[in-house]
Design an enzyme around this catalytic site. Structure first.
Site, PDB file in Angstrom:
ATOM      1  N   HIS A   1       0.840  -1.209   0.000  1.00  0.00           N
ATOM      2  CA  HIS A   1       0.000   0.000   0.000  1.00  0.00           C
ATOM      3  C   HIS A   1       0.873   1.257   0.000  1.00  0.00           C
ATOM      4  CE1 HIS A   1      -3.690   2.232   1.415  1.00  0.00           C
ATOM      5  NE2 HIS A   1      -2.740   3.061   1.822  1.00  0.00           N
ATOM      6  N   GLU A   2       1.865   1.293   0.876  1.00  0.00           N
ATOM      7  CA  GLU A   2       2.733   2.463   0.985  1.00  0.00           C
ATOM      8  C   GLU A   2       3.613   2.631  -0.250  1.00  0.00           C
ATOM      9  OE1 GLU A   2       2.577   4.816   3.167  1.00  0.00           O
ATOM     10  OE2 GLU A   2       0.965   3.757   4.184  1.00  0.00           O
TER      11      GLU A   2
ATOM     12  N   HIS B 220       1.719   4.635  -2.745  1.00  0.00           N
ATOM     13  CA  HIS B 220       1.838   6.077  -2.484  1.00  0.00           C
ATOM     14  C   HIS B 220       3.191   6.611  -2.936  1.00  0.00           C
ATOM     15  CE1 HIS B 220      -1.838   6.409  -0.248  1.00  0.00           C
ATOM     16  NE2 HIS B 220      -1.439   5.639   0.739  1.00  0.00           N
TER      17      HIS B 220
END
Length: 385
Positions: free
Chosen positions: A83-84, A87
């Site tokens: 997920h990170e 980003h």
């Protein structure tokens, strides 16, 4: 849970223990760190999840239940990492530097160098993480159809699906510091043209999210849900994270905001251009509260006179060239007079320099902004409100 925060660590920057954890690897020069608190969060998940595994797989032995619970904690960590990375890579693609990516207690954090300049950038960076999580969760959900049900392998695949879908869906909740809150901020910012208004709306959403988490945890206790203790532990820690994160976002916005009616021209000190070879004592006397740009014979600026360094040099060698006491003019220490006030405040806050050269649209020196002058003006502005 995950978040994106406000830097400029380059690929060659050495990571130290003070950076917040164990260096795992680097992605496009960005260090990925594992904070000590991640182990605490994982231990909590293992302790709370192991009994649930025993109920889902009655034939599993106690060691197997604990092993599958530990696998779930690792899969959750990998889900947050994916997920990170979503980003991080989108931010880099948009030209927004990322300082570090850190996994910590029940979550992750991508620390960006600066606030996105436009609401569209904020929205793209915020949406990237949940998009990665939902795609991985959907893939694992489909994979479950190809694995024999009711076995340990099926449970591991199910755990991976649940971990990614949970990370993706949770982060879409509409409150800061979650990604859904950043999407709310981007939307309000785009509609009103005011980032601060978007922040306030998303902080209010964060309060609603935290309240909802506590209510859901209490409902699990009241109905004697099988996962009530896991739910209670995760919800309490997560609600605490959301509340602290929302407060931090509100404080950061207050520091970033530019007081109404304040003009940059009110803060900029007049600028004086002197030859770089001028005696340092003369340059110091000529400054008298003004900024001094030292220019070489070829017309290239040698830098801004550093008054403290000039005073030290003048005390021992008053006739030394003023250039020896010059602070280099770097790209990040040059401000455009027409830039929005919020961007100027952020640039000054992020750049390690005490004075900045302000230029007009033609690139001509228009004055010097000192950090202390800006800070005093922003403090007065906050107190006025």
């Amino acid at each position: 849970m995950a978040a994106t925060r406000q830097h400029g660590a380059g690929p060659s920057r050495r990571v130290t223990p003070g950076d917040g954890g164990l260096l795992l690897f680097r992605v496009a020069g960005v260090p990925v760190l594992l904070a000590p608190s991640w182990w605490i969060g994982s231990l909590i998940i293992v302790v709370l999840y192991a009994p649930l595994v025993g109920r889902l797989l009655p034939e599993a032995s106690t060691p197997t239940s604990w092993l599958l619970a530990a696998a779930f904690a690792v899969l959750l960590g990998l889900s947050v990492l994916a997920h990170e990375l979503g980003h991080c890579l989108v931010a880099l693609r948009l030209g927004i530097p990322v300082r570090r990516l850190r996994l910590f207690l029940l979550g992750g954090l991508s620390e960006v160098a600066r606030t996105p300049r436009r609401p569209g950038q904020e929205g793209l960076v915020a949406a990237a993480g949940p998009a990665v999580s939902l795609v991985l969760g959907g893939f694992c959900a489909l994979l479950m159809l190809a694995v024999p049900p009711d076995g340990a392998v099926w449970l591991l695949v199910a755990e991976c699906a649940v971990a990614n879908l949970a990370v993706g869906v949770f982060n879409l909740l509409p409150g800061l510091p979650l990604d859904g809150g950043r999407l709310v901020r981007a939307g309000v910012w785009a509609a009103t043209g005011l980032r601060a208004k978007g922040t306030r709306a998303a902080v209010a959403g964060g309060a609603v999210v935290a309240t909802g988490l506590i209510v859901w945890a209490l409902w699990g206790l009241a109905t004697q849900s099988e996962d009530r203790w896991l739910r209670l532990g995760v919800c309490v820690v997560t609600a605490w994270f959301v509340i602290l994160g929302a407060r931090g976002e509100l404080a950061a916005e207050a520091r970033r905001s530019w007081p109404d009616g304040l003009e940059l021209t009110e803060l900029v000190r007049p600028v004086l251009q002197l030859p770089a070879e001028s005696p340092v004592s003369d340059a110091l006397a000529a400054s008298a509260g003004r900024g001094v740009v030292l220019v070489r014979a070829d017309g290239v600026a040698a830098g801004l006179l550093d008054e403290q360094a000039a005073e030290q040099l003048a005390g021992t060698h008053p006739h030394a060239p003023a250039e020896l006491a010059a602070e280099p003019i770097r790209a990040e220490t040059v401000l455009l007079a027409s830039e929005p006030g919020e961007e100027i405040a952020e640039r000054v806050r992020e750049t390690p320099a005490w004075q900045f050269l302000v230029v007009d649209d033609e690139g001509r020196p228009a004055g010097v902004l000192r950090r202390e002058d800006l800070r005093a003006a922003l403090v007065r502005g906050r107190h006025a409100h």
